[in-house]
Design a protein around this motif. Structure first.
Motif, PDB file in Angstrom:
ATOM      1  N   PHE A   8       6.666   6.734  30.730  1.00 20.87           N
ATOM      2  CA  PHE A   8       6.720   6.499  29.461  1.00 20.87           C
ATOM      3  C   PHE A   8       5.844   7.133  28.351  1.00 20.87           C
ATOM      4  O   PHE A   8       5.394   6.181  26.987  1.00 20.87           O
ATOM      5  CB  PHE A   8       7.787   4.787  28.448  1.00 20.87           C
ATOM      6  CG  PHE A   8       8.876   4.755  27.569  1.00 20.87           C
ATOM      7  CD1 PHE A   8       9.970   6.221  27.561  1.00 20.87           C
ATOM      8  CD2 PHE A   8       8.454   4.191  26.611  1.00 20.87           C
ATOM      9  CE1 PHE A   8       9.932   5.602  25.816  1.00 20.87           C
ATOM     10  CE2 PHE A   8       8.897   4.121  25.380  1.00 20.87           C
ATOM     11  CZ  PHE A   8       9.810   4.698  25.037  1.00 20.87           C
ATOM     12  N   VAL A  11       6.810  12.533  26.200  1.00 19.70           N
ATOM     13  CA  VAL A  11       8.018  13.246  26.568  1.00 19.70           C
ATOM     14  C   VAL A  11       9.114  12.305  27.282  1.00 19.70           C
ATOM     15  O   VAL A  11      10.034  11.810  26.218  1.00 19.70           O
ATOM     16  CB  VAL A  11       8.240  13.929  28.425  1.00 19.70           C
ATOM     17  CG1 VAL A  11       9.455  14.709  28.881  1.00 19.70           C
ATOM     18  CG2 VAL A  11       6.698  14.977  28.672  1.00 19.70           C
ATOM     19  N   ARG A  37       0.347   1.257  32.472  1.00 15.48           N
ATOM     20  CA  ARG A  37      -0.956   0.875  32.034  1.00 15.48           C
ATOM     21  C   ARG A  37       0.044  -0.393  30.695  1.00 15.48           C
ATOM     22  O   ARG A  37      -0.611  -1.686  30.405  1.00 15.48           O
ATOM     23  CB  ARG A  37      -1.861   0.924  31.139  1.00 15.48           C
ATOM     24  CG  ARG A  37      -2.798   1.674  32.543  1.00 15.48           C
ATOM     25  CD  ARG A  37      -3.640   3.245  31.442  1.00 15.48           C
ATOM     26  NE  ARG A  37      -3.350   2.897  31.010  1.00 15.48           N
ATOM     27  CZ  ARG A  37      -3.716   4.724  30.421  1.00 15.48           C
ATOM     28  NH1 ARG A  37      -5.002   4.243  30.025  1.00 15.48           N
ATOM     29  NH2 ARG A  37      -2.824   5.347  29.534  1.00 15.48           N
ATOM     30  N   HIS A  38       1.403  -0.215  30.282  1.00 16.49           N
ATOM     31  CA  HIS A  38       2.026  -0.659  29.514  1.00 16.49           C
ATOM     32  C   HIS A  38       3.426  -1.226  29.975  1.00 16.49           C
ATOM     33  O   HIS A  38       3.705  -2.315  28.972  1.00 16.49           O
ATOM     34  CB  HIS A  38       2.279   0.559  28.493  1.00 16.49           C
ATOM     35  CG  HIS A  38       1.210   1.148  27.562  1.00 16.49           C
ATOM     36  ND1 HIS A  38       0.424   2.121  28.080  1.00 16.49           N
ATOM     37  CD2 HIS A  38       0.654   1.012  26.433  1.00 16.49           C
ATOM     38  CE1 HIS A  38      -0.317   2.511  27.047  1.00 16.49           C
ATOM     39  NE2 HIS A  38      -0.382   1.936  26.870  1.00 16.49           N
ATOM     40  N   THR A  76       6.186  10.829  34.694  1.00 15.21           N
ATOM     41  CA  THR A  76       4.773  10.261  35.566  1.00 15.21           C
ATOM     42  C   THR A  76       3.880  11.563  34.897  1.00 15.21           C
ATOM     43  O   THR A  76       4.295  12.333  35.201  1.00 15.21           O
ATOM     44  CB  THR A  76       4.912   9.660  36.733  1.00 15.21           C
ATOM     45  OG1 THR A  76       4.771  10.117  37.536  1.00 15.21           O
ATOM     46  CG2 THR A  76       5.149   8.043  36.452  1.00 15.21           C
TER      47      THR A  76
HETATM   48  N1  LIG Z   1       3.853  17.364  27.436  1.00 17.22           N
HETATM   49  C1  LIG Z   1       4.570  17.814  27.687  1.00 17.22           C
HETATM   50  O1  LIG Z   1       4.560  18.543  27.024  1.00 17.22           O
HETATM   51  C2  LIG Z   1       5.307  18.491  29.222  1.00 17.22           C
HETATM   52  C3  LIG Z   1       5.461  19.862  29.666  1.00 17.22           C
HETATM   53  C4  LIG Z   1       6.107  20.109  30.391  1.00 17.22           C
HETATM   54  C5  LIG Z   1       6.477  18.547  31.408  1.00 17.22           C
HETATM   55  N2  LIG Z   1       5.467  17.900  31.392  1.00 17.22           N
HETATM   56  C6  LIG Z   1       5.058  16.576  32.539  1.00 17.22           C
HETATM   57  O2  LIG Z   1       6.421  15.706  32.094  1.00 17.22           O
HETATM   58  C7  LIG Z   1       5.240  14.610  33.068  1.00 17.22           C
HETATM   59  C8  LIG Z   1       4.827  13.225  31.718  1.00 17.22           C
HETATM   60  O3  LIG Z   1       4.534  13.991  30.281  1.00 17.22           O
HETATM   61  P1  LIG Z   1       3.698  13.067  29.453  1.00 17.22           P
HETATM   62  O4  LIG Z   1       3.385  14.384  28.194  1.00 17.22           O
HETATM   63  O5  LIG Z   1       4.917  11.552  29.102  1.00 17.22           O
HETATM   64  O6  LIG Z   1       2.813  12.377  29.809  1.00 17.22           O
HETATM   65  P2  LIG Z   1       1.791  10.796  29.563  1.00 17.22           P
HETATM   66  O7  LIG Z   1       2.344  11.345  28.051  1.00 17.22           O
HETATM   67  O8  LIG Z   1       1.033  10.590  30.326  1.00 17.22           O
HETATM   68  O9  LIG Z   1       3.125   9.513  29.688  1.00 17.22           O
HETATM   69  C9  LIG Z   1       2.490   9.609  31.572  1.00 17.22           C
HETATM   70  C10 LIG Z   1       3.732   8.529  31.461  1.00 17.22           C
HETATM   71  O10 LIG Z   1       3.592   7.816  32.657  1.00 17.22           O
HETATM   72  C11 LIG Z   1       3.059   6.714  32.463  1.00 17.22           C
HETATM   73  N3  LIG Z   1       2.173   6.673  34.481  1.00 17.22           N
HETATM   74  C12 LIG Z   1       1.276   6.625  35.253  1.00 17.22           C
HETATM   75  N4  LIG Z   1       1.245   6.938  36.555  1.00 17.22           N
HETATM   76  C13 LIG Z   1       2.376   5.439  36.625  1.00 17.22           C
HETATM   77  C14 LIG Z   1       2.577   5.030  37.663  1.00 17.22           C
HETATM   78  N5  LIG Z   1       2.481   5.547  38.916  1.00 17.22           N
HETATM   79  N6  LIG Z   1       3.651   4.141  37.275  1.00 17.22           N
HETATM   80  C15 LIG Z   1       4.629   3.834  36.603  1.00 17.22           C
HETATM   81  N7  LIG Z   1       4.417   4.848  35.390  1.00 17.22           N
HETATM   82  C16 LIG Z   1       3.139   6.041  35.347  1.00 17.22           C
HETATM   83  C17 LIG Z   1       2.173   6.187  32.073  1.00 17.22           C
HETATM   84  O11 LIG Z   1       2.462   4.706  31.524  1.00 17.22           O
HETATM   85  P3  LIG Z   1       1.019   4.485  30.537  1.00 17.22           P
HETATM   86  O12 LIG Z   1       1.670   4.267  29.204  1.00 17.22           O
HETATM   87  O13 LIG Z   1       0.856   3.098  30.792  1.00 17.22           O
HETATM   88  O14 LIG Z   1      -0.126   4.869  30.649  1.00 17.22           O
HETATM   89  C18 LIG Z   1       2.421   7.452  30.368  1.00 17.22           C
HETATM   90  O15 LIG Z   1       3.851   6.115  30.083  1.00 17.22           O
HETATM   91  C19 LIG Z   1       4.751  14.962  33.457  1.00 17.22           C
HETATM   92  O16 LIG Z   1       3.836  15.165  35.138  1.00 17.22           O
HETATM   93  C20 LIG Z   1       3.804  16.528  32.569  1.00 17.22           C
HETATM   94  O17 LIG Z   1       3.654  17.265  33.597  1.00 17.22           O
HETATM   95  C21 LIG Z   1       5.100  17.132  30.347  1.00 17.22           C
END
Ligand SMILES: NC(=O)c1ccc[n+]([C@@H]2O[C@H](COP(=O)([O-])OP(=O)(O)OC[C@H]3O[C@@H](n4cnc5c(N)ncnc54)[C@H](OP(=O)(O)O)[C@@H]3O)[C@@H](O)[C@H]2O)c1
Length: 324
Positions: A8, A11, A37-38, A76
C-alpha cells in the motif's frame, strides 16, 4: 468484488483513490491491506478510506485468510533479482481461489509461464498490465486485438530515470544531479541503482519477452549495460552533434530462440525512440502482418499505474460476476 491489497505505497494509495472515484460504476470493496512496516488492516465488510493500520499479520497466508476477498492485488516493491516475495504472494492467493492483479514486473520477468499456467489450471484470472508502461495498453493490446499477428520483436525506451539523468547532464548537471531529480519526481525504484544499471529495463524486457515471445527468460539472461559509464562531458559532446542517448530495450526472435539486450544507444534526436523525454515512454512492436507499430505514453504518473491495475480488475470482475 472484494479486494485484498498486498502493498500500500504510491500505487496502492492511488488505486484506493481511483476506486472511491469509480465506486458507483464499479463495485469494488477493499477488505484488507497488508504492508511490510506499516502493519495490516482487515475488515471483511469493507475498510474505510484511509484505514487505521493494526499489527502486521504474521504471514501473507494469514492476511489473505482474514481478508476473505475474491481478488488479491499484489503491489509490493520490485525485486529484480528473483521476483520474490511477490511470486509467493501470488501463489498464496491462487491457493485460496483468488484472482490476482499485479503491477509488479518481478513475477512476470521471472515466473510468467508457471504463474499463467497455475492460474489457468485453477480457473483464475491473472493480469499485470501495469508491469510495463503503466495503464497504456501493452499486454492487453495483444490479449484483445491483433488476431493472427505474430510478434517478431520489440524495441523500447522504457526507463524514465535514465532519461531524466541524461537530460540533466545535457543541461550541464552531473549524473548525481540527474538521479536526485528523478528521485524527487518519485520515479526511481526503491534502489535507484536498479534504474541506471539497467535492471529495471532488463526486468521489463524479460517480462515483455516472456509474455509476447514465449521466451521463458529472466532479467539475468538479458544482455544488459546501463548508463553508469556516461559522463557529462560525453553527453555534452553527443548533444553538440545533434544526438542524444537513450537506454533502449531490444528483443528479436531468431531461428535459435530470442535475443534480448539493454544498451545506452546514441540516437539521432529526430529518431522516434529519442522523442519521448522525461517520464514518457515508447514501445514499438515488430510484427509479421502489421509491420512496426507501437504504444506511447506521455508523462505517465502513478494515477496511470493505478489505472492499469483498475482496468485489469474490471476485466476480472466482468468474468467473475458471470460465473455461477
Ligand atoms: N510507482 C510507479 O509509478 C509504478 C509504475 C509501474 C509499476 N510499479 C510497480 O508497482 C509496485 C508498487 O510500487 P509503489 O511505487 O507503490 O511502491 P512503494 O511505494 O515502495 O510501496 C510498496 C508497498 O509494498 C509494501 N511491501 C513491501 N514488501 C512487502 C512484503 N514483503 N509484504 C507486504 N508488503 C510489502 C510496502 O510496505 P510499507 O508501506 O510498510 O513499506 C509498501 O506499502 C512495484 O512493484 C513497482 O515496481 C510502480
Amino acid at each position: 468484488m472484494r479486494l485484498a491489497l498486498i502493498g500500500f505505497g504510491n500505487v496502492g494509495r492511488a488505486l484506493a483513490r481511483l476506486l472511491v472515484e469509480k465506486r458507483k460504476e464499479y463495485p469494488f470493496t477493499i477488505t484488507g491491506i497488508h504492508t511490510l512496516r506499516h502493519g495490516t488492516a482487515v475488515d471483511p465488510a469493507g475498510l474505510p478510506a484511509g484505514p487505521a493500520m493494526g499489527p502486521r499479520a504474521a504471514s501473507v497466508d494469514e492476511f489473505l485468510d482474514a481478508a476473505r476477498a475474491e481478488a488479491a492485488v499484489e503491489l509490493t516493491t520490485l525485486n529484480p533479482t528473483d521476483g520474490q516475495p511477490a511470486i509467493a504472494h501470488i501463489r498464496a492467493a491462487f491457493a485460496r481461489g483468488m484472482h490476482v492483479v499485479t503491477a509488479n514486473k518481478g513475477p512476470i520477468a521471472h515466473a510468467f509461464a508457471e504463474l499463467r499456467d497455475e492460474a489457468a489450471r485453477a480457473g483464475l484470472g491473472f493480469r499485470f498490465e501495469s508491469a510495463v508502461m503503466d495503464g497504456a495498453p501493452v499486454f492487453n493490446l495483444w490479449r484483445h486485438t491483433m488476431p493472427g499477428v505474430r510478434v517478431l520483436g520489440f524495441t523500447g525506451a522504457l526507463n524514465s530515470t535514465s532519461k531524466v539523468v541524461i537530460e540533466t547532464m545535457e543541461r550541464g548537471g552531473s549524473f548525481e544531479d540527474g538521479l536526485a531529480a528523478a528521485r524527487a519526481m518519485g520515479i526511481t525504484e526503491a534502489d535507484g541503482a536498479f534504474d541506471v544499471e539497467g535492471w529495471d529495463s532488463a526486468a521489463k524486457t524479460a517480462a515483455l519477452a516472456n509474455v509476447l515471445l514465449d521466451a521463458c527468460t529472466t532479467p539475468q539472461q538479458v544482455s544488459t549495460r546501463g548508463i553508469t559509464r556516461l559522463t557529462p562531458a560525453r553527453v555534452a559532446e553527443i548533444h553538440r552533434q545533434g544526438k542524444t542517448v537513450r537506454l533502449i530495450s531490444r528483443a528479436r526472435r531468431t531461428s535459435s530462440g530470442v535475443t534480448l539486450r539493454v544498451r545506452a544507444e546514441v540516437l539521432d534526436r529526430a529518431d522516434i525512440l529519442a522523442s519521448p523525454s522525461g517520464t514518457s515512454n515508447i514501445l514499438l512492436f515488430h510484427t509479421d502482418l502489421m509491420g512496426t507499430f507501437g504504444t506511447v505514453s506521455i508523462r505517465p504518473g502513478v494515477e496511470q499505474t493505478a489505472y492499469g491495475v483498475f482496468s485489469d480488475m474490471v476485466e476480472i470482475w466482468r468474468i467473475w460476476r458471470q460465473t455461477p
